[in-house]
Design a protein around this motif. Structure first.
Motif, PDB file in Angstrom:
ATOM      1  N   TRP A 122     -11.000   5.686  58.369  1.00  0.00           N
ATOM      2  CA  TRP A 122     -10.944   6.975  57.681  1.00  0.00           C
ATOM      3  C   TRP A 122      -9.822   6.999  56.653  1.00  0.00           C
ATOM      4  O   TRP A 122      -9.989   7.517  55.543  1.00  0.00           O
ATOM      5  CB  TRP A 122     -10.735   8.101  58.697  1.00  0.00           C
ATOM      6  N   LEU A 123      -8.676   6.441  57.020  1.00  0.00           N
ATOM      7  CA  LEU A 123      -7.542   6.427  56.105  1.00  0.00           C
ATOM      8  C   LEU A 123      -7.807   5.554  54.894  1.00  0.00           C
ATOM      9  O   LEU A 123      -7.433   5.902  53.767  1.00  0.00           O
ATOM     10  CB  LEU A 123      -6.284   5.943  56.841  1.00  0.00           C
ATOM     11  N   ARG A 124      -8.479   4.411  55.093  1.00  0.00           N
ATOM     12  CA  ARG A 124      -8.812   3.550  53.954  1.00  0.00           C
ATOM     13  C   ARG A 124      -9.809   4.245  53.027  1.00  0.00           C
ATOM     14  O   ARG A 124      -9.718   4.140  51.805  1.00  0.00           O
ATOM     15  CB  ARG A 124      -9.367   2.214  54.449  1.00  0.00           C
ATOM     16  N   THR A 125     -10.753   4.958  53.627  1.00  0.00           N
ATOM     17  CA  THR A 125     -11.715   5.705  52.806  1.00  0.00           C
ATOM     18  C   THR A 125     -11.010   6.774  51.985  1.00  0.00           C
ATOM     19  O   THR A 125     -11.282   6.949  50.793  1.00  0.00           O
ATOM     20  CB  THR A 125     -12.785   6.355  53.705  1.00  0.00           C
ATOM     21  N   ALA A 126     -10.088   7.511  52.622  1.00  0.00           N
ATOM     22  CA  ALA A 126      -9.337   8.552  51.906  1.00  0.00           C
ATOM     23  C   ALA A 126      -8.467   7.942  50.811  1.00  0.00           C
ATOM     24  O   ALA A 126      -8.389   8.474  49.696  1.00  0.00           O
ATOM     25  CB  ALA A 126      -8.475   9.343  52.892  1.00  0.00           C
ATOM     26  N   ALA A 127      -7.820   6.811  51.113  1.00  0.00           N
ATOM     27  CA  ALA A 127      -6.963   6.158  50.118  1.00  0.00           C
ATOM     28  C   ALA A 127      -7.778   5.692  48.921  1.00  0.00           C
ATOM     29  O   ALA A 127      -7.349   5.851  47.762  1.00  0.00           O
ATOM     30  CB  ALA A 127      -6.237   4.973  50.759  1.00  0.00           C
ATOM     31  N   ALA A 128      -8.948   5.112  49.185  1.00  0.00           N
ATOM     32  CA  ALA A 128      -9.793   4.642  48.086  1.00  0.00           C
ATOM     33  C   ALA A 128     -10.225   5.797  47.190  1.00  0.00           C
ATOM     34  O   ALA A 128     -10.260   5.677  45.964  1.00  0.00           O
ATOM     35  CB  ALA A 128     -11.019   3.923  48.645  1.00  0.00           C
ATOM     36  N   ALA A 186      -0.865   1.281  47.476  1.00  0.00           N
ATOM     37  CA  ALA A 186       0.077   0.607  48.370  1.00  0.00           C
ATOM     38  C   ALA A 186      -0.423   0.636  49.806  1.00  0.00           C
ATOM     39  O   ALA A 186      -0.289  -0.351  50.550  1.00  0.00           O
ATOM     40  CB  ALA A 186       1.455   1.272  48.271  1.00  0.00           C
ATOM     41  N   PHE A 187      -1.034   1.757  50.203  1.00  0.00           N
ATOM     42  CA  PHE A 187      -1.585   1.849  51.559  1.00  0.00           C
ATOM     43  C   PHE A 187      -2.708   0.836  51.760  1.00  0.00           C
ATOM     44  O   PHE A 187      -2.785   0.162  52.798  1.00  0.00           O
ATOM     45  CB  PHE A 187      -2.108   3.266  51.811  1.00  0.00           C
ATOM     46  N   PRO A 192      -5.258  -3.843  54.594  1.00  0.00           N
ATOM     47  CA  PRO A 192      -6.540  -4.335  54.069  1.00  0.00           C
ATOM     48  C   PRO A 192      -7.618  -4.265  55.140  1.00  0.00           C
ATOM     49  O   PRO A 192      -7.345  -4.378  56.335  1.00  0.00           O
ATOM     50  CB  PRO A 192      -6.234  -5.788  53.686  1.00  0.00           C
ATOM     51  N   GLY A 193      -8.828  -4.043  54.683  1.00  0.00           N
ATOM     52  CA  GLY A 193      -9.939  -3.959  55.623  1.00  0.00           C
ATOM     53  C   GLY A 193     -11.224  -4.383  54.968  1.00  0.00           C
ATOM     54  O   GLY A 193     -11.230  -5.172  54.020  1.00  0.00           O
TER      55      GLY A 193
END
Length: 204
Positions: A122-128, A186-187, A192-193
């Motif tokens: 979820w955090l990677r999706t929000a960051a993207a 940066a996040f 990375p995922g």
């Protein structure tokens, strides 16, 4: 987490609700403006709408800026679509969660905090998505430039007021986007995922 089909249905439902809210807001604003114009009478100074007498060079500059603003908007929209950002945002899993949840995810990305491994997708999706928002800067610039052109073409006091509101609103929005995008990048570098989750980011 939601199962795939349930999540897709929730995304479609929330997206439809957002569109209805957006259309409803625009229609309500237009209706209120019409009613004010028809019933307000002398409630507002007529001079607010009176066109000024701009010199020829000011009118030419206004026309050029209006056209330039429109071109910037078109270029920005084309770039948004071609980069894949529009499609990625349209199909984002974030549509399936509440606005409050989105704010929580955005705050966590800004701070670089991961409370649990289950939160990472979820955090990677929000960051993207926060990175992709940078693609909207040319569109915002186009709207401001178009408004400035319209102001110079008429020099009506109402256009001065509208331009001031537009500049303040969009300047704040642009500041937020440009502040958050580097933090989100940066996040993503620190966590990375799956590339399918974070691409396209619109940073190319």
């Amino acid at each position: 987490m939601m199962d795939g089909e349930r999540e897709r249905q929730e995304i479609r439902r929330k997206r439809r609700r957002f569109r209805l809210l957006l259309v409803g807001t625009v229609l309500a604003f237009a209706l209120v403006s019409l009613l004010v114009g028809l019933t307000a009478g002398g409630a507002f100074p007529g001079s607010w709408l009176e066109r000024g007498d701009p010199p020829g060079w000011v009118e030419v500059t206004g026309g050029v800026l209006a056209v330039l603003g429109l071109v910037l908007e078109i270029v920005g929209l084309v770039g948004l679509v071609r980069s894949g950002s529009y499609r990625a945002d349209r199909e984002s899993r974030l549509w399936a969660v509440s606005f409050r949840r989105r704010r929580e995810l955005a705050r966590a990305v800004r701070r670089g905090v991961v409370d649990s491994p289950d939160e990472l997708p979820w955090l990677r999706t929000a960051a993207a998505q926060m990175v992709r928002l940078r693609r909207q800067i040319p569109i915002i610039g186009g709207l401001v430039t178009l408004n400035l052109g319209q102001l110079l073409l008429s020099l009506a006091p109402m256009w001065f007021f509208l331009f001031g509101v537009t500049v303040v609103t969009f300047a704040f929005a642009s500041w937020q986007i440009l502040r958050d995008a580097p933090r989100a990048e940066a996040f993503l570098r620190a966590h990375p995922g799956d590339p399918a989750v974070t691409a396209p980011t619109g940073s190319r």
